[in-house]
Design a protein around this motif. Structure first.
Motif, short mmCIF file in Angstrom:
data_model
loop_
_atom_site.label_atom_id
_atom_site.label_comp_id
_atom_site.label_asym_id
_atom_site.label_seq_id
_atom_site.Cartn_x
_atom_site.Cartn_y
_atom_site.Cartn_z
N LYS A 2 37.71 35.97 41.08
CA LYS A 2 38.86 35.34 40.48
C LYS A 2 38.66 34.93 38.83
N LYS A 3 37.69 34.04 38.58
CA LYS A 3 37.38 33.96 37.30
C LYS A 3 37.35 35.12 36.17
N ILE A 6 41.00 36.51 36.04
CA ILE A 6 41.82 35.67 35.11
C ILE A 6 41.37 35.85 33.33
N LEU A 7 40.17 35.87 33.41
CA LEU A 7 39.71 36.26 31.93
C LEU A 7 40.10 37.66 31.31
N PHE A 100 40.90 40.27 40.24
CA PHE A 100 41.16 38.99 41.00
C PHE A 100 41.27 38.93 42.47
N ALA A 192 34.43 38.58 30.77
CA ALA A 192 34.68 38.89 32.17
C ALA A 192 33.89 39.73 32.73
N ILE A 195 30.75 37.77 33.74
CA ILE A 195 31.16 36.80 34.91
C ILE A 195 31.30 37.40 36.36
N GLU A 199 29.86 37.01 40.02
CA GLU A 199 30.80 36.81 41.17
C GLU A 199 30.60 38.28 42.21
#
Length: 214
Positions: A2-3, A6-7, A100, A192, A195, A199
């Motif tokens: 998700k993070k 979004i990025l 996402f 992104a 990260i 994730e």
């Protein structure tokens, strides 16, 4: 992811600033011009920093045989580049949404970054090639014909990046607001990727295998 998703979306959307702000700026300063002459290069054309800058630059260029500043209809790039950026923004948002919702892996993020980097390099190469032709392919019947000390015709190519002295003009060529938005946006998409990798590695193994099968 998700993070990361979004990025990715945010970074891609920052490229929309290129439709509003200039990508590059060239300034010509000389003692006879209290206000320097300037050109802002946009995705879809070239505009003067001040109202009559393009007219004055074309007037100066006439004496040494340089071409007039091209209008949007004169260069295919001004029609193609906005479309390319629009496609890349849409693609980046799509990849971000899929990330996402966990439908694609983090490799798609760096793939978009790599493709955008290649397109950026190609754009800079094309821009430099245009300036080379603009500054060296001169009218042989020009009023002024200046030569280098070795007798070769003088080139009036503006620098791609940085400062250069051309006759009595100081020429500065640097990125403008649009380029900075693009740079920040691409750095966010690169973030992104990292990260997203973290994730992704935290996901249950069954979910990972399911997505890889897709």
């Amino acid at each position: 992811m998700k993070k990361a998703g979004i990025l990715m979306i945010l970074g891609s959307l920052l490229l929309l600033a290129l439709f509003k702000f200039p990508l590059w700026n060239i300034i010509l300063g000389a003692p006879q011009y209290p206000e320097p002459l300037g050109m802002d290069i946009y995705l879809d054309g070239i505009k003067g920093v001040n109202e009559f800058d393009i007219q004055n630059i074309d007037g100066l260029n006439h004496y040494i045989g340089m071409k007039t500043i091209p209008k949007p209809a004169d260069m295919w790039e001004f029609n193609v580049f906005p479309t390319v950026i629009g496609i890349m923004v849409a693609l980046g948002v799509l990849v971000g949404l899929l990330g996402f919702f966990g439908k694609v892996s983090y490799w798609w993020f760096i793939g978009w970054f790599g493709l955008m980097s290649v397109l950026g390099i190609m754009g800079m190469y094309d821009f430099n090639a245009w300036m080379t032709d603009y500054g060296t392919n001169l009218d042989p019947h020009a009023i002024m014909k200046l030569s280098n000390p070795d007798g070769t015709p003088m080139s009036y190519k503006p620098p791609l990046f940085g400062h250069e002295k051309m006759l009595n003009f100081d020429v500065d060529s640097y990125p403008h607001i649009g380029a900075y938005f693009m740079f920040v946006g691409m750095m966010i998409t690169a973030l992104a990727f990292f990260i997203g990798k973290k994730e992704w590695n935290k996901r249950p193994q069954k979910n990972v295998e399911k997505i890889l099968e897709v």
